[in-house]
Design a protein around this motif. Structure first.
Motif, PDB file in Angstrom:
ATOM      1  N   GLU A 123       0.904  -1.045   0.027  1.00 15.11           N
ATOM      2  CA  GLU A 123       0.030  -0.133  -0.036  1.00 15.11           C
ATOM      3  C   GLU A 123       0.823   1.217  -0.039  1.00 15.11           C
ATOM      4  O   GLU A 123       2.150   1.260   0.356  1.00 15.11           O
ATOM      5  N   LYS A 124       0.241   2.295  -0.603  1.00 17.46           N
ATOM      6  CA  LYS A 124       1.011   3.601  -0.620  1.00 17.46           C
ATOM      7  C   LYS A 124       0.188   4.658  -0.551  1.00 17.46           C
ATOM      8  O   LYS A 124      -1.297   4.548  -0.995  1.00 17.46           O
ATOM      9  N   ALA A 125       0.467   5.849  -0.494  1.00 18.73           N
ATOM     10  CA  ALA A 125      -0.374   6.941  -0.507  1.00 18.73           C
ATOM     11  C   ALA A 125      -0.115   7.664  -2.151  1.00 18.73           C
ATOM     12  O   ALA A 125       0.884   7.601  -2.577  1.00 18.73           O
ATOM     13  N   ASP A 126      -1.135   7.676  -2.758  1.00 14.76           N
ATOM     14  CA  ASP A 126      -1.172   8.159  -4.355  1.00 14.76           C
ATOM     15  C   ASP A 126      -0.402   9.281  -4.280  1.00 14.76           C
ATOM     16  O   ASP A 126      -0.665  10.130  -3.649  1.00 14.76           O
ATOM     17  N   TYR A 127       0.329   9.366  -5.385  1.00 13.77           N
ATOM     18  CA  TYR A 127       1.074  10.589  -5.996  1.00 13.77           C
ATOM     19  C   TYR A 127       2.127  10.640  -5.010  1.00 13.77           C
ATOM     20  O   TYR A 127       3.005  11.702  -5.075  1.00 13.77           O
ATOM     21  N   ILE A 128       2.502  10.089  -4.007  1.00 24.33           N
ATOM     22  CA  ILE A 128       3.498  10.405  -2.924  1.00 24.33           C
ATOM     23  C   ILE A 128       4.542   9.197  -2.798  1.00 24.33           C
ATOM     24  O   ILE A 128       4.094   7.899  -2.732  1.00 24.33           O
ATOM     25  N   PRO A 129       5.761   9.256  -2.983  1.00 19.94           N
ATOM     26  CA  PRO A 129       6.642   8.018  -3.040  1.00 19.94           C
ATOM     27  C   PRO A 129       7.012   7.576  -1.618  1.00 19.94           C
ATOM     28  O   PRO A 129       8.119   7.004  -1.236  1.00 19.94           O
ATOM     29  N   ALA A 130       6.047   7.236  -0.864  1.00 21.88           N
ATOM     30  CA  ALA A 130       5.838   6.422   0.452  1.00 21.88           C
ATOM     31  C   ALA A 130       5.299   5.185   0.601  1.00 21.88           C
ATOM     32  O   ALA A 130       4.099   5.229  -0.090  1.00 21.88           O
ATOM     33  N   TYR A 131       5.977   4.240   0.948  1.00 24.20           N
ATOM     34  CA  TYR A 131       5.242   2.830   0.598  1.00 24.20           C
ATOM     35  C   TYR A 131       5.425   2.063   1.988  1.00 24.20           C
ATOM     36  O   TYR A 131       6.153   2.194   2.834  1.00 24.20           O
ATOM     37  N   HIS A 132       4.045   1.333   2.383  1.00 26.89           N
ATOM     38  CA  HIS A 132       4.126   0.465   3.246  1.00 26.89           C
ATOM     39  C   HIS A 132       4.854  -0.873   2.942  1.00 26.89           C
ATOM     40  O   HIS A 132       3.975  -1.903   2.797  1.00 26.89           O
ATOM     41  N   LEU A 133       6.126  -0.774   2.956  1.00 29.14           N
ATOM     42  CA  LEU A 133       6.775  -2.054   2.131  1.00 29.14           C
ATOM     43  C   LEU A 133       6.633  -3.232   3.141  1.00 29.14           C
ATOM     44  O   LEU A 133       6.821  -4.188   2.718  1.00 29.14           O
ATOM     45  N   GLY A 134       7.006  -2.745   4.390  1.00 26.32           N
ATOM     46  CA  GLY A 134       7.106  -3.879   5.411  1.00 26.32           C
ATOM     47  C   GLY A 134       8.219  -4.858   5.459  1.00 26.32           C
ATOM     48  O   GLY A 134       7.988  -6.206   5.694  1.00 26.32           O
ATOM     49  N   LEU A 135       9.275  -4.456   4.911  1.00 28.65           N
ATOM     50  CA  LEU A 135      10.592  -5.283   4.851  1.00 28.65           C
ATOM     51  C   LEU A 135      11.518  -4.872   5.614  1.00 28.65           C
ATOM     52  O   LEU A 135      11.823  -3.445   5.515  1.00 28.65           O
ATOM     53  N   ARG A 136      12.375  -5.450   6.396  1.00 22.50           N
ATOM     54  CA  ARG A 136      13.611  -5.178   6.988  1.00 22.50           C
ATOM     55  C   ARG A 136      14.376  -6.501   7.373  1.00 22.50           C
ATOM     56  O   ARG A 136      13.808  -7.570   7.321  1.00 22.50           O
ATOM     57  N   THR A 137      15.432  -6.070   7.894  1.00 24.07           N
ATOM     58  CA  THR A 137      16.512  -7.099   8.265  1.00 24.07           C
ATOM     59  C   THR A 137      16.999  -7.183   9.760  1.00 24.07           C
ATOM     60  O   THR A 137      17.085  -5.891  10.238  1.00 24.07           O
ATOM     61  N   PHE A 138      17.138  -8.270  10.579  1.00 26.15           N
ATOM     62  CA  PHE A 138      17.739  -8.427  11.756  1.00 26.15           C
ATOM     63  C   PHE A 138      18.975  -8.840  11.709  1.00 26.15           C
ATOM     64  O   PHE A 138      19.236 -10.122  11.074  1.00 26.15           O
TER      65      PHE A 138
ATOM     66  N   LEU B 209      24.201 -15.141  10.832  1.00 25.01           N
ATOM     67  CA  LEU B 209      22.901 -15.152   9.907  1.00 25.01           C
ATOM     68  C   LEU B 209      22.138 -13.569   9.788  1.00 25.01           C
ATOM     69  O   LEU B 209      22.500 -12.968  10.575  1.00 25.01           O
ATOM     70  N   VAL B 210      21.499 -13.508   8.682  1.00 24.36           N
ATOM     71  CA  VAL B 210      20.707 -12.340   8.516  1.00 24.36           C
ATOM     72  C   VAL B 210      19.230 -12.791   8.306  1.00 24.36           C
ATOM     73  O   VAL B 210      19.050 -13.672   7.473  1.00 24.36           O
ATOM     74  N   PHE B 211      18.335 -12.106   9.095  1.00 24.45           N
ATOM     75  CA  PHE B 211      17.024 -12.631   9.033  1.00 24.45           C
ATOM     76  C   PHE B 211      16.428 -11.540   8.209  1.00 24.45           C
ATOM     77  O   PHE B 211      16.735 -10.191   8.385  1.00 24.45           O
ATOM     78  N   MET B 212      15.408 -11.799   7.437  1.00 23.07           N
ATOM     79  CA  MET B 212      14.586 -10.752   6.797  1.00 23.07           C
ATOM     80  C   MET B 212      12.963 -11.041   7.071  1.00 23.07           C
ATOM     81  O   MET B 212      12.533 -12.095   7.127  1.00 23.07           O
ATOM     82  N   GLU B 213      12.435  -9.977   7.477  1.00 20.58           N
ATOM     83  CA  GLU B 213      10.960 -10.119   7.871  1.00 20.58           C
ATOM     84  C   GLU B 213      10.048  -9.312   6.738  1.00 20.58           C
ATOM     85  O   GLU B 213      10.325  -8.311   6.339  1.00 20.58           O
ATOM     86  N   SER B 214       8.728  -9.884   6.189  1.00 20.62           N
ATOM     87  CA  SER B 214       8.047  -9.415   5.232  1.00 20.62           C
ATOM     88  C   SER B 214       6.694  -9.327   5.916  1.00 20.62           C
ATOM     89  O   SER B 214       5.944 -10.167   6.373  1.00 20.62           O
TER      90      SER B 214
END
Length: 569
Positions: A318-333, A345-350
């Motif tokens: 999801e994102k706000a229309d016309y704005i480059p900000a995304y609810h990406l929900g990805l990160r690493t630990f 080890l590197v972990f990634m969550e979605s």
């Protein structure tokens, strides 16, 4: 000469730019996270699933004594792509223990609360000394103190001090868990090698709740201390086992700005699939004020870690229309930088912080590849092109056909039966919205089928072989093109629920009472106005058709008794 030189410079630049652009936007170069094989560009590493489903602020630990990693999280495996999740999962969290190579050692779920001080799981009546024994067997406490939660404050304090003085290990634990409205916290005592617990209730509690929040390690667990005098003189014991929390630099994975370089996740493309456009929110005088609405779509991501590149596709971003900000929900630990090595080890969550479950959501680990074939997880007789042309939910099911028992497909542009579904021999629930015109003979492939739902389609013919499915008790054909009641259904005496509403069916067969187990019949938006006399004796049946009950003789009134639904379901 200058123009000629410029052409020699510009042409290769344009060719290179076109090549890079085509590479970035080629969907076949990117892999959905629901796949079981996700290889890096070098094919030396893979992004392997640890926990599948919608995770809620997972926690990650490294255990030096075992040279292993633990991951745990609340886990919701339901979602819009799953159906009939009637079997309730255990209340609590899902846990996974991995070795230092990223190989899964054990995965399990339990409603008991994990302690990273002792490596045990604690509940009000039982516990699991998991890291001590390596087993998930549940044990009873040697003794439960204040089991009836009737100790007054002075009696609780006195008992606590007596137990404290004779114990070799003391730990304050949080017992708050879903659907437990009785217990709040407790104190664990080890005396003579035996484990005892002193309970505190949720109401009139004998423990004090302390709030904490550390977004770098996803720690949002409350912790408790005894509500006694001079409690600073009665600390809990030192941790019985060392567990090092993994950390993240991204404390808010739900806001991703598509800017900057050298990012862990670099968005190459966003394919919008839904947009609400500009939304009017108010007027200033007569002038309307609009703000950007929301959109949802698929993103194409380059994920870089430890010198490796993974090309992945993420659904339902999801994102706000016309704005480059995304609810990406990805990160690493990862381990803290001061103790991290190239082999850590590197972990990634979605994840998503709102909305429905995401196909491919969960926790993943970067590890040495176990295969060099990126198609190793799909049926061997299918190509990637054939596989990727199938509906996404069917693709997911075909990754584990033997264990797939439910399937939900939305493919309105598909006008024919999808033969690849027949690979799912163990289907119990099938739900489809397509443009196909008949239920084919192939439906008999699913001998275990209990529920069939094909709605908002063009079905006008039902295979007579459907009667061979003796386990099928629920049929939903709402909003199709049936012009008569399918007489083959009369041979299916095991039927319990039948929905044939929103079809131009003019009447019901006189011998419909052959369906002796039928308890629910939906006739909403059909042309049926008269009921067969045989239905008078169908005492278990409830007919769902608003308004019809006012136009039938009194002898049929009992068929419209809504309380029957509560009786039988």
């Amino acid at each position: 000469m200058l123009k000629l030189t410029s052409l020699f410079i510009l042409i290769p630049v344009f060719i290179l730019g076109f090549f890079l652009l085509s590479q970035a936007q080629n969907p076949m170069k990117y892999t959905y996270l629901f796949r079981n094989v996700i290889l890096s560009k070098s094919k030396n590493f893979e992004l392997a699933p640890v926990l599948r489903g919608r995770v809620y602020y997972p926690r990650y630990f490294y255990i030096p004594a075992l040279n292993q990693y633990m991951v745990y999280s609340d886990l919701d495996e339901t979602g819009p792509f799953k159906i009939y999740e009637h079997t309730s999962k255990s209340e609590g969290k899902a846990y996974a223990l991995l070795d230092d190579k990223g190989t899964n050692v054990i995965t399990f779920e339990t409603p008991l609360r994990f302690s990273y001080r002792s490596g045990c799981f604690y509940g009000p009546h039982t516990y699991i000394p998991f890291l001590e024994t390596g087993k998930t067997d549940t044990l009873r406490y040697h003794q439960i103190h204040n089991e009836k939660l009737d100790l007054g404050s002075k009696a609780f304090e006195k008992l606590f001090m007596e137990l404290y003085a004779t114990s070799e290990y003391i730990e304050f634990i949080n017992l708050r868990a879903s659907r437990d409205d009785i217990h709040q916290a407790a104190v664990i005592f080890k005396r003579g090698g035996k484990v005892e617990i002193l309970l505190s209730g949720l109401r009139d509690s004998r423990m004090i709740c302390n709030y904490q929040e550390d977004r770098t390690i996803n720690n949002f667990d409350d912790y408790y201390t005894p509500d006694i005098r001079n409690k600073e003189n009665f600390p809990q014991s030192s941790a019985a086992i060392e567990m090092i929390p993994l950390v993240t630099e991204n404390t808010n994975p739900f806001v991703y700005w598509r800017t900057g370089f050298n990012q862990t996740f670099h968005m190459k493309r966003y394919r919008k699939e839904y947009s609400s456009g500009w939304q009017g929110i108010m007027k200033v005088g007569v002038i309307p004020v609009y703000v950007p609405g929301e959109s949802s779509g698929t993103v194409y991501i380059n994920f870089k870690t430890n010198g490796e590149l993974f090309k992945i596709k993420i659904l339902d971003v999801e994102k706000a229309d016309y704005i480059p900000a995304y609810h990406l929900g990805l990160r690493t630990f990862e381990l803290p930088a001061n103790i991290r090595t190239k082999n850590s080890l590197v972990f990634m969550e979605s994840v998503q912080n709102s909305g429905d479950n995401r196909l491919g959501g969960g926790v993943f680990v970067v590890r040495t590849a176990t295969t060099s074939n990126p198609s190793d997880d799909i049926p061997s007789d299918m190509t990637e092109k054939e596989f990727s042309a199938l509906p996404l939910t069917l693709q997911v099911a075909l990754l584990d056909p033997e264990h797939t028992t439910s399937l939900k497909i939305y493919a309105e542009n598909c006008n024919e039966w999808i033969p690849e579904i027949e690979r799912l021999k163990n289907l119990e629930h099938l739900e489809m919205t397509t443009g196909m015109t008949e239920i084919p003979d192939a439906i008999t492939t699913f001998t275990k089928l209990q529920s069939l739902s094909i709605t908002y389609g063009n079905i006008h013919t039902v295979s007579p072989k459907i009667a061979e499915l003796t386990a099928l008790i629920n049929i939903d054909l709402f909003s199709n093109k049936l012009t008569e009641f399918p007489h083959v259904f009369l041979e299916m005496e095991q039927l319990e629920r039948l929905k044939i509403g929103a079809n131009p069916i003019p009447s019901l067969p006189e011998d419909i009472d052959r369906l002796k187990n039928l308890t629910y019949l939906s006739l909403t938006l059909t042309n049926v106005t008269v009921l067969p006399k045989s239905m008078i004796g169908m005492e278990k049946l409830y007919i769902d058709n608003m308004g019809m009950e006012n136009n039938v003789p009194d002898v049929y009134k009992q068929l419209f008794d809504y309380t029957k639904i509560k009786t039988f379901y």
